[in-house]
Motif scaffolding. Structure first.
Motif, PDB file in Angstrom:
ATOM      1  N   LYS A   1      22.931  -3.930   4.629  1.00  0.00           N
ATOM      2  CA  LYS A   1      23.619  -3.733   5.908  1.00  0.00           C
ATOM      3  C   LYS A   1      22.628  -3.077   6.872  1.00  0.00           C
TER       4      LYS A   1
ATOM      5  N   PRO B   1      27.567   9.079  -6.079  1.00  0.00           N
ATOM      6  CA  PRO B   1      26.637   9.753  -5.153  1.00  0.00           C
ATOM      7  C   PRO B   1      26.031  11.011  -5.751  1.00  0.00           C
TER       8      PRO B   1
ATOM      9  N   TRP C   1      24.663   4.067  -0.518  1.00  0.00           N
ATOM     10  CA  TRP C   1      23.923   4.595   0.628  1.00  0.00           C
ATOM     11  C   TRP C   1      22.503   4.937   0.178  1.00  0.00           C
TER      12      TRP C   1
ATOM     13  N   LEU D   1      29.655   0.031  -2.167  1.00  0.00           N
ATOM     14  CA  LEU D   1      28.594   0.342  -1.202  1.00  0.00           C
ATOM     15  C   LEU D   1      27.737   1.497  -1.709  1.00  0.00           C
TER      16      LEU D   1
ATOM     17  N   GLU E   1      23.631   0.157   1.963  1.00  0.00           N
ATOM     18  CA  GLU E   1      23.629   0.643   3.352  1.00  0.00           C
ATOM     19  C   GLU E   1      22.333   1.421   3.574  1.00  0.00           C
ATOM     20  N   THR E   2      21.486   0.896   4.447  1.00  0.00           N
ATOM     21  CA  THR E   2      20.179   1.520   4.679  1.00  0.00           C
ATOM     22  C   THR E   2      20.091   2.284   5.995  1.00  0.00           C
ATOM     23  N   GLU E   3      21.107   2.188   6.876  1.00  0.00           N
ATOM     24  CA  GLU E   3      20.970   2.738   8.232  1.00  0.00           C
ATOM     25  C   GLU E   3      21.835   3.964   8.494  1.00  0.00           C
ATOM     26  N   LYS E   4      22.709   4.330   7.580  1.00  0.00           N
ATOM     27  CA  LYS E   4      23.590   5.469   7.826  1.00  0.00           C
ATOM     28  C   LYS E   4      23.269   6.582   6.833  1.00  0.00           C
TER      29      LYS E   4
ATOM     30  N   TRP F   1      18.465   9.022   9.854  1.00  0.00           N
ATOM     31  CA  TRP F   1      17.944   9.708   8.665  1.00  0.00           C
ATOM     32  C   TRP F   1      16.487   9.330   8.435  1.00  0.00           C
TER      33      TRP F   1
ATOM     34  N   SER G   1      20.314   6.360   1.839  1.00  0.00           N
ATOM     35  CA  SER G   1      19.911   7.665   2.379  1.00  0.00           C
ATOM     36  C   SER G   1      20.094   8.791   1.376  1.00  0.00           C
ATOM     37  N   MET G   2      20.801   8.545   0.267  1.00  0.00           N
ATOM     38  CA  MET G   2      20.938   9.563  -0.766  1.00  0.00           C
ATOM     39  C   MET G   2      19.602   9.895  -1.420  1.00  0.00           C
TER      40      MET G   2
END
Length: 710
Positions: free
Chosen positions: A111, A38, A62, A60, A87-90, A94, A64-65
């Motif tokens: 996801k 990350p 993210w 996984l 993961e596109t929704e958490k 965002w 959103s990073m």
């Protein structure tokens, strides 16, 4: 920083996260593993271009990073395994600060919320030029709003997902859209008639592998800039609009296979134009093929599994131009129709690699002109009415991998010249009238020394029809449009394990088999066939072969199916065959075999049907039990020994005869003991026989005595 297309492996170096001014990062096509740190993404806020595709990342990630990367324009994640997830929704809610131009999230196990068909952050994107969400099992309504929101969208790829319902056009006209691929989904309904209005400059359209029905709208013929059109594997019916052959002069690929289309599509005046690939197979087309056409540069023609009739015109093989050598025919499949008459001698092309003429009504012999097919890999002429002898010149086709001549009327012996096909992997000469012995030199067919089907062959330069994406003078990124449409994947039928199975593409490089069944072959089975160590299928059944089963068959390490049934083989089933660990089907039924069956390893899995019709065989799974003598170990019959068809195992014969006599006597004694009437009749018969013998002897002695004294 461009590290693409190397062999770097391991985890990403931690020092990457110190490159805070880095704009371009491409580590695609390597062997990097582990998770993407990350901190790497969070610290590289100046990134404009990032490509992590075709590695071995796990875990996984993210998305959103990237939220604070205001300059980000290009993101590509194309995973080569199922262990990487995006993961596109958490965290929920965002909001991205970027406006992407290219987004590739292919095979990333995206996801998302249950009621969302695509990642929610795409609602904020307005400048996309290419969007690739293929191979992600996304579902829900078709997201046509993505095209409305991104008026500059050129490439739209939702291939191999689970989008359902009707394929709706966007609300607004989009003149920039060049490629739409929604194949491999669950789209229903009919093809929109107004597509030219909304996509006037589309060049690539792939709607295959859905559930579209109805007719092909004639308006498709107004998409005059189309290069590739694939409507295969749907439920389309009706006739093919004339405009697909007359108006679309730039069309390179037309694929209408696996539908329910009908009509005399090849009997009308044809203008094939620039078409390189024409696939009409697996429909209900009828009629003859037109005798002449103006010109063509076809490289692939597949009209198999239809109802075409008549003879084959010569223009099919003379497809070439004087100014463009790529126009030479590579792939021709006219199998499973009703073409008749002799095979035209003009049906040749120096560049031809795959020729399928099987399952028609061709008569006569194989033309001598076929001896010029020096580049042919697949030659399928099976299931016709061809006769005469198998030509010797077939052995000169050094590139040949697959030779299918089964189910014809060929006679004579198997030419020894076929032994020169050292690279052949599948040979089928079954169901003919071939006679004589099996050539010992067939051991020379060792199988392919290099892979010919696994390497993808394209019909023309895949970058010939592309759209450039210029990244601020740092790099020119070119993306290919529907390149799968140009792949050549061969397909053949071959009988394996008593089933006619289809082998496609890469599998043809690894599959190996020899089928000589249902002929009139005689003599011993050559022990040299035991040297075919890479063969998977060997079928010599339904012939007139004699002698023992060669013990050298124990060297067939890759064999999966061995069928020697319906011959006149004798001797024992060699115990050495238990070494064949890959053997799944073994059939020696209806021969003259004898002795004890091996029961170790794979032979413990075979049923009695594998051995029926051999009355002198004994031991499980047969009901015939072996005597103590037959359980003793006997050496296998030496190959080439003096074995006759009338040789009998005498121990088995005496044992069988004695047990039969004993059972008969016991049954007779039981009948006499139980039934008084028959017991009295039996005693009367014995008494009568005794008196008869007594008086016979008495009279004989009296006559002899009188003669002597006299």
């Amino acid at each position: 920083m461009d590290f693409s297309a190397n062999m770097f492996d391991g985890n990403l170096p931690e020092c990457f996260n110190r490159l805070s001014s880095l704009k371009f990062l491409d580590i695609s096509k390597n062997q990097f593993t582990g998770k993407i740190p990350p901190s790497l993404i969070a610290n590289l806020t100046s990134l404009e271009y990032v490509d992590f595709s075709h590695n071995k990342f796990e875990g996984l990630f993210w998305f959103s990073m990237f939220s604070n990367h205001t300059k980000l324009e290009f993101v590509s994640f194309k995973s080569d395994n199922d262990k990487f997830e995006v993961e596109t929704e958490k965290p929920i809610g965002w909001t991205p600060m970027f406006q992407l131009k290219v987004l590739e999230l292919s095979n990333c196990n995206i996801k998302r919320p249950k009621r969302s068909s695509v990642p929610c952050f795409l609602l904020h994107q307005r400048k996309l030029k290419k969007l690739d969400l293929s191979h992600n099992s996304l579902e829900g309504m078709f997201p046509n709003w993505l095209i409305d929101n991104n008026r500059m969208l050129e490439v739209f790829n939702l291939r191999d997902n689970s989008f359902g319902n009707i394929f709706y056009m966007p609300l607004n006209r989009n003149p920039n859209t060049m490629s739409v691929d929604i194949s491999g989904n669950r789209i229903i309904g009919s093809i929109p008639r107004y597509m030219p209005k909304f996509f006037p400059h589309i060049t690539c359209l792939n709607l295959s592998i859905n559930s579209l029905d109805g007719v092909i709208p004639s308006s498709i013929g107004d998409l005059v800039e189309l290069y590739e059109l694939d409507l295969s594997h749907n439920k389309l019916s009706g006739e093919v609009p004339t405009g697909l052959f007359t108006n679309l002069s730039h069309l390179f690929v037309l694929n209408l296979s696996n539908n329910s289309l009908h009509g005399e599509v090849l009997e009308r005046n044809l203008n094939l134009g620039d078409k390189r690939r024409l696939q009409l197979d697996n429909n209900y087309f009828t009629g003859k093929i037109i005798d002449t056409i103006p010109w063509s540069i076809l490289q692939l023609l597949d009209i198999s599994n239809n109802f075409f009739t008549g003879s084959i015109p010569c223009w099919i093989s003379n497809i070439t131009t004087s100014f463009e050598p790529v126009g030479s025919l590579l792939f021709l499949d006219i199998s499973q129709n009703s073409f008749s008459g002799p095979i035209p001698s003009c049906l040749i092309s120096q560049s031809l690699e795959h020729l399928h003429l099987g399952s028609n009504k061709f008569t006569g012999s194989i033309p001598n002109s076929f001896g010029t097919l020096k580049n042919v890999l697949t030659l399928d002429i099976g299931n016709n009415y061809l006769s005469h002898m198998i030509p010797k010149f077939l052995g000169e086709l050094s590139s040949l991998r697959i030779l299918l001549l089964g189910k014809n009327n060929f006679s004579g012996s198997i030419p020894k010249q076929l032994c020169r096909l050292t690279n052949a992997s599948l040979i089928d000469l079954s169901n003919n009238f071939l006679s004589g012995s099996i050539p010992r030199c067939l051991q020379n067919i060792k199988g392919p020394s290099y892979q010919a089907f696994m390497h993808t062959r394209y019909l023309y330069d895949r970058d010939g029809r592309i759209s450039p994406y210029n990244y601020q003078s740092i790099i020119t990124r070119r993306y290919k449009l529907l390149e799968d449409m140009f792949k050549i994947r061969d397909e053949v039928l071959f009988t394996t394990k008593a089933l006619s199975l289809t082998y496609k593409g890469d599998a043809l490089d690894s599959m190996s088999g020899l089928d000589l069944s249902s002929n009139k072959l005689t003599g011993y089975i050559p022990e040299e066939l035991g040297l075919l160590t890479r063969i998977h299928v060997l079928n010599l059944s339904h012939n007139r072969l004699t002698g023992p089963i060669p013990t050298k068959f124990s060297n067939l390490a890759s064999i999966e199916s061995l069928d020697l049934s319906f011959n006149n083989l004798s001797g024992k089933v060699p115990s050495e065959l238990i070494k064949l660990n890959s053997l799944e089907v073994f059939n020696v039924s209806f021969n003259n075999l004898s002795g004890t069956l091996p029961m170790k390893a794979q032979f413990g899995t075979f049923s009695k049907e594998s051995y029926e019709g051999n009355p002198l065989l004994c031991g499980p799974p047969l009901e015939n039990k072996c005597t103590m003598e037959t359980l003793e170990t006997h050496p296998s019959i030496e190959e080439g020994g003096d074995v006759k068809w009338y040789d009998v195992d005498m121990t088995s014969f005496y044992g069988s005869f004695g047990s039969t006599w004993f059972v008969s006597m016991c049954g007779f004694a039981t009948l006499i003991w139980v039934n008084p009437y028959w017991r009295r009749r039996w005693l009367d018969l014995v008494e009568e026989c005794m008196y008869t013998c007594y008086y016979f002897l008495y009279d004989s002695v009296r006559i002899v005595s009188m003669f002597l004294f006299k």
